[in-house]
Design an enzyme around this catalytic site. Structure first.
Site, PDB file in Angstrom:
ATOM      1  CE1 TYR A 198      60.650  47.141  57.736  1.00 13.90           C
ATOM      2  CE2 TYR A 198      59.863  48.948  59.089  1.00 13.90           C
ATOM      3  CZ  TYR A 198      59.605  47.858  58.278  1.00 13.90           C
ATOM      4  OH  TYR A 198      58.310  47.492  58.012  1.00 13.90           O
ATOM      5  NE  ARG A 235      54.893  55.652  44.907  1.00 18.30           N
ATOM      6  CZ  ARG A 235      56.070  55.328  44.406  1.00 18.30           C
ATOM      7  NH1 ARG A 235      56.625  56.084  43.500  1.00 18.30           N
ATOM      8  NH2 ARG A 235      56.705  54.251  44.824  1.00 18.30           N
ATOM      9  CG  ASP A 287      57.774  54.848  54.594  1.00 17.48           C
ATOM     10  OD1 ASP A 287      56.753  54.261  54.205  1.00 17.48           O
ATOM     11  OD2 ASP A 287      58.682  54.290  55.230  1.00 17.48           O
ATOM     12  NE  ARG A 297      51.359  49.471  47.231  1.00 13.20           N
ATOM     13  CZ  ARG A 297      52.042  48.461  47.713  1.00 13.20           C
ATOM     14  NH1 ARG A 297      52.802  47.760  46.922  1.00 13.20           N
ATOM     15  NH2 ARG A 297      51.972  48.160  48.982  1.00 13.20           N
ATOM     16  NE  ARG A 353      51.729  51.829  54.894  1.00 21.82           N
ATOM     17  CZ  ARG A 353      52.350  50.670  54.735  1.00 21.82           C
ATOM     18  NH1 ARG A 353      51.874  49.769  53.908  1.00 21.82           N
ATOM     19  NH2 ARG A 353      53.445  50.411  55.386  1.00 21.82           N
TER      20      ARG A 353
HETATM   21  O1  CP3 Z   1      48.278  56.745  54.001  1.00 24.70           O
HETATM   22  C1  CP3 Z   1      49.095  56.732  54.949  1.00 24.70           C
HETATM   23  O2  CP3 Z   1      48.950  56.010  55.949  1.00 24.70           O
HETATM   24  C2  CP3 Z   1      50.215  57.735  54.941  1.00 24.70           C
HETATM   25  C3  CP3 Z   1      51.446  57.347  54.412  1.00 24.70           C
HETATM   26  C4  CP3 Z   1      52.259  56.216  55.018  1.00 24.70           C
HETATM   27  C5  CP3 Z   1      53.093  55.402  54.227  1.00 24.70           C
HETATM   28  N1  CP3 Z   1      53.816  54.608  55.048  1.00 24.70           N
HETATM   29  C6  CP3 Z   1      53.177  55.481  52.764  1.00 24.70           C
HETATM   30  C7  CP3 Z   1      53.676  54.304  52.034  1.00 24.70           C
HETATM   31  C8  CP3 Z   1      52.451  55.845  56.342  1.00 24.70           C
HETATM   32  C9  CP3 Z   1      51.765  56.371  57.595  1.00 24.70           C
HETATM   33  C10 CP3 Z   1      53.445  54.820  56.349  1.00 24.70           C
HETATM   34  C11 CP3 Z   1      53.975  54.228  57.579  1.00 24.70           C
HETATM   35  C12 CP3 Z   1      54.788  53.025  57.492  1.00 24.70           C
HETATM   36  N2  CP3 Z   1      55.771  52.720  56.590  1.00 24.70           N
HETATM   37  C13 CP3 Z   1      54.746  51.984  58.427  1.00 24.70           C
HETATM   38  C14 CP3 Z   1      53.840  51.948  59.631  1.00 24.70           C
HETATM   39  C15 CP3 Z   1      52.470  51.564  59.235  1.00 24.70           C
HETATM   40  C16 CP3 Z   1      52.271  50.081  59.113  1.00 24.70           C
HETATM   41  O3  CP3 Z   1      51.884  49.638  58.036  1.00 24.70           O
HETATM   42  O4  CP3 Z   1      52.482  49.392  60.090  1.00 24.70           O
HETATM   43  C17 CP3 Z   1      55.680  51.011  58.058  1.00 24.70           C
HETATM   44  C18 CP3 Z   1      55.971  49.700  58.757  1.00 24.70           C
HETATM   45  C19 CP3 Z   1      56.333  51.505  56.888  1.00 24.70           C
HETATM   46  C20 CP3 Z   1      57.437  50.892  56.113  1.00 24.70           C
HETATM   47  C21 CP3 Z   1      56.975  50.601  54.729  1.00 24.70           C
HETATM   48  N3  CP3 Z   1      56.936  51.551  53.723  1.00 24.70           N
HETATM   49  C22 CP3 Z   1      56.427  49.401  54.227  1.00 24.70           C
HETATM   50  C23 CP3 Z   1      56.292  48.104  54.993  1.00 24.70           C
HETATM   51  C24 CP3 Z   1      56.046  49.652  52.881  1.00 24.70           C
HETATM   52  C25 CP3 Z   1      55.340  48.708  51.912  1.00 24.70           C
HETATM   53  C26 CP3 Z   1      56.222  48.149  50.888  1.00 24.70           C
HETATM   54  C27 CP3 Z   1      55.433  47.636  49.704  1.00 24.70           C
HETATM   55  O5  CP3 Z   1      55.620  48.182  48.614  1.00 24.70           O
HETATM   56  O6  CP3 Z   1      54.628  46.723  49.904  1.00 24.70           O
HETATM   57  C28 CP3 Z   1      56.378  50.996  52.597  1.00 24.70           C
HETATM   58  C29 CP3 Z   1      56.124  51.705  51.337  1.00 24.70           C
HETATM   59  C30 CP3 Z   1      54.962  52.614  51.359  1.00 24.70           C
HETATM   60  N4  CP3 Z   1      54.813  53.591  52.305  1.00 24.70           N
HETATM   61  C31 CP3 Z   1      53.891  52.687  50.433  1.00 24.70           C
HETATM   62  C32 CP3 Z   1      53.094  53.765  50.841  1.00 24.70           C
HETATM   63  C33 CP3 Z   1      51.878  54.301  50.156  1.00 24.70           C
HETATM   64  C34 CP3 Z   1      53.673  51.795  49.197  1.00 24.70           C
HETATM   65  C35 CP3 Z   1      54.782  51.808  48.233  1.00 24.70           C
HETATM   66  C36 CP3 Z   1      54.739  52.735  47.040  1.00 24.70           C
HETATM   67  O7  CP3 Z   1      53.759  53.371  46.657  1.00 24.70           O
HETATM   68  O8  CP3 Z   1      55.814  52.784  46.424  1.00 24.70           O
END
Ligand code: CP3
Length: 365
Positions: free
Chosen positions: A155, A42, A78, A33, A29
């Site tokens: 999920y 974004r 994602d 944010r 991540r």
């Molecule tokens: O920087 C990176 O690591 C690359 C991009 C990345 C994202 N998601 C972008 C993202 C990666 C590798 C992921 C993987 C991901 N997504 C996982 C595995 C990693 C982990 O944390 O265990 C999981 C479980 C997800 C599912 C997911 N997507 C979640 C739980 C969330 C957060 C929701 C929130 O808003 O709190 C997302 C959204 C997400 N994926 C964001 C980002 C940057 C944030 C939301 C946004 O900007 O709108």
């Protein structure tokens, strides 16, 4: 100049257990944010829409490389992209995470989970990786990733983030044939998603099985291990020698199984992701001194301030004891309210304290 050899790519050296110019660093991540420049690019709307714009996705992928000086550029995407792109009906709700309005509970729901055809379903992912390869320094590879079948299934079956995984566990025990059918389809998604990224120019991958630590060892072995093994072994067949990282949170009780999966029937180049609950020393004692690991600074300590973060970084480096097979990372993703300056300081600190290139040599290069 010839094609850069992996000998000059610290991330690939460490991921294959060879001495690197310095211990490479990236952060799960890292694109997100915690960066003001991320919020600026974004915009509003679903993250899944931002991912569909290759110029936006490539710019966001590059931001942490430019800001922190990390050694790998994890693709901005994602884990739910394959299910979304094939029309299952899943979105990412800001602040919540993946949400499916109609979760996967019955055999008829399974019909909504069709195979991923990368060229047709996710051309924007391919375009993003291609654009990135041209923009990144030669020593910073693109890191591909996918969600592991279990974590994606959780999920789809729960319909939203869960703490108990009650529907998922009920399905695997109550309807094992259907469970294995779901997992087989998700194996195809994980493989096709990563294959598309590697074919477009990414040079390593991570399989995120973030939530598999919720399972007992017996359940992992029966319901997950064969499928995660299939992902690694199929990818090794398609992309021989490409390192594959296997990561989960709270998985200390499953690490031997996760390493077995990452070995992909002996075909793969495995890296085992560790969170902060497992020391690197104990992982090597359990699984062999040749174990290549990734991790494992507690992301909460990065929130605790610069000096605490740097002291904790030293503890991780001392735990690794100069072993060449170490990719430095957090034990889980960057928290949204992390101070980017602290992460920059961590990267500089790891590089400075592990560099095998003297200042005089560096000046000549
Ligand atoms: O920087 C990176 O690591 C690359 C991009 C990345 C994202 N998601 C972008 C993202 C990666 C590798 C992921 C993987 C991901 N997504 C996982 C595995 C990693 C982990 O944390 O265990 C999981 C479980 C997800 C599912 C997911 N997507 C979640 C739980 C969330 C957060 C929701 C929130 O808003 O709190 C997302 C959204 C997400 N994926 C964001 C980002 C940057 C944030 C939301 C946004 O900007 O709108």
């Amino acid at each position: 100049m010839s094609e850069p050899s992996s000998a000059r790519v610290p991330f690939l050296d460490a991921a294959t257990g060879r001495p690197a110019a310095h211990t490479p660093v990236w952060f799960m991540r890292q694109a997100g944010r915690s960066l003001p420049e991320y919020r600026a690019v974004r915009g509003e709307g679903s993250i899944l829409e931002a991912i569909k714009q290759p110029e936006v996705a490539a710019a966001i992928t590059l931001q942490p490389v430019q800001r922190y000086g990390v050694d790998a550029a994890v693709l901005f995407s994602d884990i739910v992209v394959p299910a979304h792109a094939t029309g299952f009906g899943i979105d990412v709700a800001p602040g919540t995470g993946p949400v499916a309005v109609e979760p996967l509970r019955t055999t008829s729901d399974l019909a909504r989970l069709r195979p991923l055809e990368a060229a047709a379903d996710i051309p924007y992912v391919i375009d993003t990786v291609r654009a990135l390869v041209g923009q990144l320094p030669a020593e910073v590879p693109v890191l591909a990733f996918a969600g592991a079948p279990f974590t994606v299934a959780s999920y789809l079956v729960e319909g939203r983030p869960s703490k108990t995984y009650q529907h998922t566990k009920a399905l695997m025990h109550g309807h094992p044939a259907m469970w294995h059918a779901i997992m087989e389809r998700l194996v195809q998604h994980s493989v096709a998603f990563v294959d598309a990224q590697l074919s477009a120019g990414a040079r390593a991958f991570q399989l995120f099985d973030s939530w598999t630590g919720a399972l007992s060892p017996a359940d992992y072995r029966e319901f997950v291990l064969p499928h995660s093994t299939a992902v690694f072994s199929q990818l090794a067949e398609l992309h021989p020698g490409v390192p594959g990282i296997h990561f989960g949170i709270g998985c200390d009780h499953l690490l031997e199984f996760m390493l077995t999966a990452a070995r992909g029937e002996g075909r793969s180049t495995p890296v085992l992701g560790l969170d902060w609950r497992t020391t690197i020393t104990s992982a090597r004692r359990r699984m062999g001194d040749d174990l290549v690991v990734q991790g494992n600074l507690d992301p909460a300590l990065v929130l605790a301030g610069r000096q605490i973060a740097l002291d904790a970084t030293d503890v991780v480096l001392a735990d690794n004891a100069g072993h060449p097979g170490h990719v430095f990372n957090l034990g889980h993703g960057v928290q949204p309210d992390t101070d980017p300056e602290v992460l920059t300081a961590v990267v500089r600190h790891v590089h400075a304290h592990t560099s095998t290139v003297s200042a005089a040599q560096a000046a000549q290069q």
